[in-house]
Design an enzyme around this catalytic site. Structure first.
Site, PDB file in Angstrom:
ATOM      1  N   ASP A  33      29.827  35.624  64.562  1.00  0.00           N
ATOM      2  CA  ASP A  33      30.426  34.788  65.601  1.00  0.00           C
ATOM      3  C   ASP A  33      29.427  33.809  66.183  1.00  0.00           C
ATOM      4  OD1 ASP A  33      31.694  37.649  65.569  1.00  0.00           O
ATOM      5  OD2 ASP A  33      33.248  36.203  66.099  1.00  0.00           O
ATOM      6  N   ASN A  37      27.869  39.774  65.746  1.00  0.00           N
ATOM      7  CA  ASN A  37      29.130  40.009  65.039  1.00  0.00           C
ATOM      8  C   ASN A  37      29.854  41.158  65.725  1.00  0.00           C
ATOM      9  OD1 ASN A  37      30.886  39.249  62.832  1.00  0.00           O
ATOM     10  ND2 ASN A  37      30.389  41.214  61.884  1.00  0.00           N
ATOM     11  N   ARG A  66      36.727  32.239  75.447  1.00  0.00           N
ATOM     12  CA  ARG A  66      35.974  33.423  74.977  1.00  0.00           C
ATOM     13  C   ARG A  66      34.499  33.018  74.882  1.00  0.00           C
ATOM     14  NH1 ARG A  66      38.226  36.665  69.906  1.00  0.00           N
ATOM     15  NH2 ARG A  66      36.858  38.266  70.745  1.00  0.00           N
TER      16      ARG A  66
HETATM   17  O1  MRU Z   1      36.989  39.440  68.223  1.00  0.00           O
HETATM   18  P1  MRU Z   1      37.252  38.690  66.945  1.00  0.00           P
HETATM   19  O2  MRU Z   1      38.269  39.320  66.066  1.00  0.00           O
HETATM   20  O3  MRU Z   1      37.510  37.221  67.193  1.00  0.00           O
HETATM   21  O4  MRU Z   1      35.878  38.807  66.220  1.00  0.00           O
HETATM   22  C1  MRU Z   1      35.522  37.944  65.253  1.00  0.00           C
HETATM   23  C2  MRU Z   1      35.411  38.615  63.976  1.00  0.00           C
HETATM   24  O5  MRU Z   1      36.377  38.826  63.303  1.00  0.00           O
HETATM   25  C3  MRU Z   1      34.160  38.993  63.477  1.00  0.00           C
HETATM   26  O6  MRU Z   1      33.202  39.379  64.313  1.00  0.00           O
HETATM   27  C4  MRU Z   1      33.846  38.266  62.213  1.00  0.00           C
HETATM   28  O7  MRU Z   1      33.142  39.106  61.427  1.00  0.00           O
HETATM   29  C5  MRU Z   1      33.152  36.957  62.412  1.00  0.00           C
HETATM   30  S1  MRU Z   1      34.231  35.621  62.505  1.00  0.00           S
HETATM   31  C6  MRU Z   1      34.444  35.122  60.855  1.00  0.00           C
END
Ligand code: MRU
Length: 369
Positions: A248, A258, A94
Site C-alpha cells: 500500500d 502491506n 484512508r
Molecule cells: O485494506 P485493503 O484491502 O485496501 O488493503 C490493501 C490490500 O489489499 C493489500 O494490502 C494489498 O496487498 C496491497 S494493494 C495492491
C-alpha cells in the site's frame, strides 16, 4: 480481466451520465453487485467502507472523485477553492495507501491549469482515465518482470511446479487489471507453468479468502485458502517456494507497508530461506519517506470488523455473526511494515530491484535529487 467471457474492470466510467461504476467488493464472492458513485461523498464513502480497496484502485477511484468534484463545481462560483477543498476531503478517506494522495494531486494539478468549468471536467476525466490505463499497463509489466523469477525457481526444482504464498488481495480487483502480486502468477499460468497458490485468508475482512480465492478460481489457477497463521508451518515443511505480496506504500528505502500480517510472513520466509517478493507500481512508492516503520501512517479501523464475521449460511443467506464475548474490546490495526532487509526484491513496471534506496533509484533515476 475476463469474467464469464466478458472483459471486466473493478471501476469504469459511464460517460453518458457521468457516473462512476464500481464492483462492490464487500459483496464478493457470494454476490456480484455494481455500485454507482455520483458524488465526491459517494467516492469517499466507497473508499472508507472498502467498496473499493487496494492501493492502485483506491488511487483510480480517487482520481474519478476529482472528476466528480469538477462535474459538481459547475454549479459553484469559487471553482478552485471548491475543488481544492473537495480534493482534501478525498485524500483523507484512508491514510495508508499513498496512491490516494498521489492520484488526487496528479489530477488536481492538471485541472487547476484550466480556465473554465467545461474544460476542467474534460481534463479531470482524461487524467483519471489515463491513470487507470497506466495502472493496468504497469501490472502487465510487473507480470513480465516477475515471470523470470518464477522460472528461475522452477529451474532448480525436480517437480517443475511452484507453490507461491500470498497475503490479502493484490489482484485485479485491487489494481484494475492482472493485479500486482498476481500478475506474475497469471503470466506463469499463461506460459503453462504448474502454479499453486496458498491464499492467506487475511483476517479481519478476509480479502484473501473472499477476493483472491475468487479471482484465482475464476481464472482457473490452483489455489488453497489457509489460515493466516499457517504460512510459517508450510514454509518449515518445504511447501512454499516463494512469497509474493502487494503493498500500500513503500518507502524510498524499500520498507513495505502491506496488510496486517505481512511482516510475520516475511519473518517466517527469512527464517526458512524462502524468497519474499513485493510487487508494486511506481505510484505506490512514497519518495518522501525514508523510514517506513516510523513514518508510514498505519490505519486503525473499526474494531467491529474484528468482532463480527460475515459469510453465507448453508441456506444461502448472507449473515454477520459475533465471534468474541459481547463485551471484549478489540483493536483493528489494518497494516504493518516489513523492513527492507526482509524483502528479497521489488517487482515494478520498470524491472526488479533490491529493496534499497540505491537500487530503487537505479530504476527510477528521475527521483535522484
Ligand atoms: O485494506 P485493503 O484491502 O485496501 O488493503 C490493501 C490490500 O489489499 C493489500 O494490502 C494489498 O496487498 C496491497 S494493494 C495492491
Amino acid at each position: 480481466m475476463k469474467l464469464n467471457g466478458k472483459n471486466v474492470r473493478p471501476i469504469w466510467l459511464d460517460e453518458v451520465v457521468n457516473v462512476v461504476k464500481v464492483i462492490d467488493q464487500r459483496r464478493l464472492p457470494h454476490e456480484f453487485v455494481v455500485a454507482d458513485l455520483k458524488t465526491v461523498d459517494d467516492v469517499i464513502r466507497a473508499i472508507k467502507e472498502m467498496v473499493v480497496r487496494g492501493a492502485p484502485l483506491i488511487g483510480v477511484a480517487a482520481a474519478y472523485g476529482v472528476f466528480l468534484a469538477a462535474v459538481n463545481s459547475l454549479k459553484n462560483t469559487f471553482r478552485d477553492d471548491y475543488l481544492i477543498k473537495e480534493c482534501n476531503r478525498i485524500k483523507s478517506a484512508r491514510p495508508t495507501a499513498v496512491n490516494l494522495t498521489w492520484a488526487v494531486d496528479k489530477v488536481l494539478s492538471e485541472v487547476l491549469k484550466t480556465d473554465n468549468a467545461i474544460e476542467a471536467i474534460d481534463v479531470a476525466r482524461h487524467h483519471a482515465e489515463t491513470i487507470a490505463e497506466a495502472e493496468a499497463k504497469n501490472c502487465r509489466k510487473i507480470g513480465e518482470h516477475g515471470l523470470p523469477i518464477i522460472e528461475e525457481i522452477i529451474r532448480d526444482k525436480k517437480d517443475k511446479s511452484i507453490n507461491l504464498l500470498t497475503h490479502c488481495n493484490a489482484g485485479w480487483l485491487a489494481c484494475i487489471e492482472y493485479g500486482t502480486a498476481t500478475a506474475p502468477i497469471y503470466a506463469a499460468c499463461e506460459k503453462g507453468i504448474d502454479v499453486h497458490v496458498w491464499v492467506d485468508e487475511t483476517r479481519p475482512l478476509n480479502q484473501g479468502a473472499r477476493l483472491t480465492a475468487w479471482e484465482l478460481g475464476k481464472y482457473g489457477v490452483r489455489h488453497t485458502v489457509i489460515t493466516d497463521n499457517a504460512g510459517g508451518h508450510l514454509m518449515q515443511h518445504g511447501m512454499v517456494d516463494m512469497v509474493i505480496v502487494g503493498t500500500d506504500r513503500t518507502s524510498r528505502t524499500g520498507d513495505v507497508a502491506n496488510k496486517i500480517g505481512t511482516y510475520l510472513k516475511a519473518l517466517a520466509a527469512w527464517d526458512n530461506n524462502i524468497p519474499f517478493y513485493v510487487a508494486l507500481p511506481s505510484s505506490t512508492f512514497d519518495w518522501n519517506i525514508a523510514d517506513g516503520i516510523m513514518e508510514i501512517p498505519i490505519e486503525e479501523r473499526d474494531p467491529e470488523e474484528i468482532r463480527y464475521v460475515e459469510g453465507i449460511s448453508t441456506r444461502g443467506v448472507i449473515k454477520r455473526v459475533l465471534i468474541p464475548p459481547e463485551k471484549s474490546p478489540a483493536a483493528n490495526f489494518a497494516f504493518d511494515v516489513t523492513p527492507a532487509r526482509f524483502v528479497t526484491g521489488l517487482i515494478t513496471e520498470r524491472g526488479v530491484c533490491k529493496a534499497t534506496e540505491q537500487d530503487i533509484k537505479r530504476l527510477f533515476p528521475e527521483k535522484n535529487k
